[in-house]
Design a protein around this motif. Sequence first.
Motif, PDB file in Angstrom:
ATOM      1  N   GLU A   1     -42.133 -33.681  17.597  1.00 52.43           N
ATOM      2  CA  GLU A   1     -41.293 -34.436  18.523  1.00 52.43           C
ATOM      3  C   GLU A   1     -42.153 -35.277  19.459  1.00 52.43           C
ATOM      4  O   GLU A   1     -41.671 -36.173  20.128  1.00 52.43           O
ATOM      5  CB  GLU A   1     -40.387 -33.497  19.318  1.00 52.43           C
ATOM      6  CG  GLU A   1     -39.228 -33.011  18.451  1.00 52.43           C
ATOM      7  CD  GLU A   1     -38.265 -32.090  19.162  1.00 52.43           C
ATOM      8  OE1 GLU A   1     -38.599 -31.598  20.260  1.00 52.43           O
ATOM      9  OE2 GLU A   1     -37.184 -31.839  18.608  1.00 52.43           O
TER      10      GLU A   1
ATOM     11  N   THR B   1     -23.486 -34.192  27.752  1.00 53.50           N
ATOM     12  CA  THR B   1     -24.750 -34.539  27.125  1.00 53.50           C
ATOM     13  C   THR B   1     -25.923 -34.041  27.982  1.00 53.50           C
ATOM     14  O   THR B   1     -25.879 -34.123  29.199  1.00 53.50           O
ATOM     15  CB  THR B   1     -24.805 -36.062  26.844  1.00 53.50           C
ATOM     16  OG1 THR B   1     -26.047 -36.343  26.253  1.00 53.50           O
ATOM     17  CG2 THR B   1     -24.636 -36.905  28.079  1.00 53.50           C
TER      18      THR B   1
ATOM     19  N   LYS C   1     -27.117 -27.838  24.495  1.00 51.21           N
ATOM     20  CA  LYS C   1     -26.521 -27.324  23.242  1.00 51.21           C
ATOM     21  C   LYS C   1     -27.539 -27.344  22.100  1.00 51.21           C
ATOM     22  O   LYS C   1     -27.718 -26.353  21.403  1.00 51.21           O
ATOM     23  CB  LYS C   1     -25.291 -28.181  22.858  1.00 51.21           C
ATOM     24  CG  LYS C   1     -24.263 -28.287  23.956  1.00 51.21           C
ATOM     25  CD  LYS C   1     -23.085 -29.135  23.557  1.00 51.21           C
ATOM     26  CE  LYS C   1     -23.438 -30.590  23.333  1.00 51.21           C
ATOM     27  NZ  LYS C   1     -23.808 -31.330  24.546  1.00 51.21           N
ATOM     28  N   SER C   2     -28.203 -28.495  21.941  1.00 49.46           N
ATOM     29  CA  SER C   2     -29.184 -28.582  20.846  1.00 49.46           C
ATOM     30  C   SER C   2     -30.345 -27.637  21.104  1.00 49.46           C
ATOM     31  O   SER C   2     -30.905 -27.060  20.169  1.00 49.46           O
ATOM     32  CB  SER C   2     -29.735 -29.992  20.716  1.00 49.46           C
ATOM     33  OG  SER C   2     -28.683 -30.888  20.561  1.00 49.46           O
ATOM     34  N   THR C   3     -30.708 -27.467  22.371  1.00 49.37           N
ATOM     35  CA  THR C   3     -31.813 -26.570  22.705  1.00 49.37           C
ATOM     36  C   THR C   3     -31.469 -25.143  22.274  1.00 49.37           C
ATOM     37  O   THR C   3     -32.290 -24.432  21.687  1.00 49.37           O
ATOM     38  CB  THR C   3     -32.104 -26.637  24.220  1.00 49.37           C
ATOM     39  OG1 THR C   3     -32.297 -28.004  24.567  1.00 49.37           O
ATOM     40  CG2 THR C   3     -33.310 -25.820  24.599  1.00 49.37           C
TER      41      THR C   3
HETATM   42  N1  LIG Z   1     -38.202 -32.349  22.924  1.00 52.04           N
HETATM   43  C1  LIG Z   1     -37.865 -32.359  24.196  1.00 52.04           C
HETATM   44  N2  LIG Z   1     -38.824 -32.451  25.142  1.00 52.04           N
HETATM   45  C2  LIG Z   1     -38.495 -32.453  26.446  1.00 52.04           C
HETATM   46  N3  LIG Z   1     -37.244 -32.349  26.910  1.00 52.04           N
HETATM   47  C3  LIG Z   1     -36.243 -32.257  26.030  1.00 52.04           C
HETATM   48  C4  LIG Z   1     -36.503 -32.254  24.625  1.00 52.04           C
HETATM   49  N4  LIG Z   1     -35.322 -32.140  23.987  1.00 52.04           N
HETATM   50  C5  LIG Z   1     -34.375 -32.073  24.946  1.00 52.04           C
HETATM   51  N5  LIG Z   1     -34.917 -32.135  26.164  1.00 52.04           N
HETATM   52  C6  LIG Z   1     -34.212 -32.061  27.448  1.00 52.04           C
HETATM   53  O1  LIG Z   1     -33.508 -30.846  27.497  1.00 52.04           O
HETATM   54  C7  LIG Z   1     -32.222 -31.013  28.065  1.00 52.04           C
HETATM   55  C8  LIG Z   1     -31.168 -30.442  27.132  1.00 52.04           C
HETATM   56  O2  LIG Z   1     -31.197 -31.209  25.935  1.00 52.04           O
HETATM   57  P1  LIG Z   1     -30.304 -30.841  24.679  1.00 52.04           P
HETATM   58  O3  LIG Z   1     -30.682 -31.731  23.570  1.00 52.04           O
HETATM   59  O4  LIG Z   1     -30.362 -29.382  24.434  1.00 52.04           O
HETATM   60  O5  LIG Z   1     -28.848 -31.232  25.205  1.00 52.04           O
HETATM   61  P2  LIG Z   1     -27.506 -31.342  24.398  1.00 52.04           P
HETATM   62  O6  LIG Z   1     -26.508 -30.559  25.169  1.00 52.04           O
HETATM   63  O7  LIG Z   1     -27.686 -30.982  22.986  1.00 52.04           O
HETATM   64  O8  LIG Z   1     -27.208 -32.878  24.542  1.00 52.04           O
HETATM   65  P3  LIG Z   1     -26.521 -33.842  23.490  1.00 52.04           P
HETATM   66  O9  LIG Z   1     -25.100 -33.497  23.367  1.00 52.04           O
HETATM   67  O10 LIG Z   1     -26.728 -35.135  24.172  1.00 52.04           O
HETATM   68  O11 LIG Z   1     -27.296 -33.710  22.238  1.00 52.04           O
HETATM   69  C9  LIG Z   1     -32.060 -32.491  28.359  1.00 52.04           C
HETATM   70  O12 LIG Z   1     -32.319 -32.680  29.722  1.00 52.04           O
HETATM   71  C10 LIG Z   1     -33.146 -33.131  27.540  1.00 52.04           C
HETATM   72  O13 LIG Z   1     -33.640 -34.268  28.200  1.00 52.04           O
END
Ligand SMILES: Nc1ncnc2c1ncn2[C@@H]1O[C@H](COP(=O)(O)OP(=O)(O)OP(=O)(O)O)[C@@H](O)[C@H]1O
Length: 625
Positions: free
Chosen positions: A150, A419, A423-425
């Motif tokens: 990433e 957003t 969730k993705s985390t």
């Molecule tokens: N690879 C990364 N490095 C640093 N920060 C990250 C990384 N991926 C996500 N983040 C940060 O972690 C936080 C949560 O991101 P995540 O992708 O889990 O959100 P999400 O709920 O899945 O959002 P979406 O619906 O937009 O995909 C966000 O503030 C994002 O900027």
Amino acid sequence: MTSSTSVREKPAHPGEPDLPEAPAPAGDPFDKDDLPAPPGATRTLLLSLLAPLRGRVVLATVLLLVQQAVVQAGPLLVAYAIDRGVPAVRAGDHGPLIAVGIGYLLCAALSGGLQYAFIVASARVNQDVLLDLRGRIFRHAQALSVDFHERYTSGRLISRSTTDVESLRELLSEGLQELITVLLSFLYISVMLLWLDLGLGAVAVASFVPLYLLVRLYQRRAGALFRDRSTAIAAVIVKFAETMNGIRPVRAFRRERANDAEFAVLNSRHERTNGSAMLEMARYVIGSRLVANIAVAGIVLWGAYRVADGGLALGVLAAAVLYLRRLYDPIDRLGMFLNSYQSAAASLEKIAGLLAQTPTVPEPPAAVTRPLPALESAHPGREVRFDGVRFAYRTGGEVLPRFDLTLPAGQTVAVVGSTGAGKSTLAKLLARFYDPTEGSVLLDGVDLRELSGAELRRGVVMVTQEAFLFSGTVAENIAIGRPDATREDIEHAAKAIGAHDFIMSLPDGYDTDVRKRGGRISAGQRQLVAFARALLADPAVLILDEATSSLDIPGERAVQRAMHTVLRGRTAVVIAHRLSTVEIADRVLVMEHGRVVEDGAPAELVAGSGSFADLHRAWRDSVVS
Ligand SMILES: Nc1ncnc2c1ncn2[C@@H]1O[C@H](COP(=O)(O)OP(=O)(O)OP(=O)(O)O)[C@@H](O)[C@H]1O
């Protein structure tokens, strides 16, 4: 639907940045083109590449040593011919001159034979080194964690395995042999000159001092220039790869002109660095020629006076001049060999920096792995537990502040939220793309960190939005889920998912190449193939990052039906973007700022007064309107 809900249009193509990156802390090595190699790593890498080829390296070196010694016999034979052969012929004895002629021919034949053997031996060494190095870069990059990929762009990886390996190839196949030949001839010729005549030899050896200083100066200045040049070419490749990977948004947002301008800047930076390196080389060539010419002129003049005085044999002076020509002629080329040496050294340093990276999510050693308990029911689902999990990306603040969650075996959970809510985390932690900073993620009570790679892949599978298809046939793409699957298993999975009919309508059915003409597969069909792949893999836990790109109504229905099939019986986490998906879930989690703020059955939450009820109303309105 409000723009802040989870129903966000995600970029559906690999290579696009899908999230705003948190700013990297100052001094982050990933900001630079090359990752720092630990001290001595470059040498260790080179030695480890050569170690298995030790025998051949020694053979090639011996061949070159002998060949150079034979080559340097030429001027000695000339001296012998002039000083002994000519007077003997005058006295009627042709023997010495004939012996010189035969000796010369023998030396030429022997030197040719030795050179041939050397080229064969060294070419084998070179090929094996490059083969090994390319394989190492590929294997290592593939084994590094998602976290690494990433941050380190694919363009940089391509640059490592192409331009950087290529500059090592140039050094090995052209530069190194020449460099060693020049150094060896310096040594041999100095010895010969000193032996022929101490005075002339001493002048020639004294000329090495300014030449050495010139080489050092050139190396120091060119070293920095070559590093800049290699960084500049990598930037050109990165920009190229990024633009072509993201060609759809480039077109959609009319980025062509801006990209052209950015590319032109990078391209001219590369040209400038290249120009500076060439200029430095020109300075070196002119300086070294000047030193060589002064030395030759001095020796010829002094030698001629001594021949006239009778203090030096004419043959010795002739041999000395021949040796001097052999000594100084390759000096221009020495600059070029040093060029390829410098750029190969810069490249090798970058490769060593890449190979020094260790996976942040390592596979446990066999001794500490734990097997998953045997499944009790006929269904493949297992219990998932987040136990006191905290998580922060390396380059940002905490994304999940203490998180506890249990998903019973077989439950389908839809995760929604604004957003950036995390969730993705959550999904990436469950797929073990990352490890928690604190706490653990457990599968049927076993920490994911204790599962072997194979067991983890059987346990958890994540289907990402882009439903990536690899080059190859449709059947091969489905079989990625289970490489030992038979054609019958593959077709069975495709039928269960409802993909069989569209696959059969492709030009070669299951054998259609997905990247060739006629094999084009729509977004919805790609998702069906990805589901068939997941069904074949039969994991205990399936994570689905639902695609947001809208499909037509029949396509949408087909995907929904397929999702039903693939989720049945397993524990499933779906990052939901569709109302219909949320409705088939047993449970909905609403996330905000890394926390679960609502948790319940869909009907329960819809009837309530929380944010999910609002979200649901907005969805419903958007579907109705
Ligand atoms: N690879 C990364 N490095 C640093 N920060 C990250 C990384 N991926 C996500 N983040 C940060 O972690 C936080 C949560 O991101 P995540 O992708 O889990 O959100 P999400 O709920 O899945 O959002 P979406 O619906 O937009 O995909 C966000 O503030 C994002 O900027």
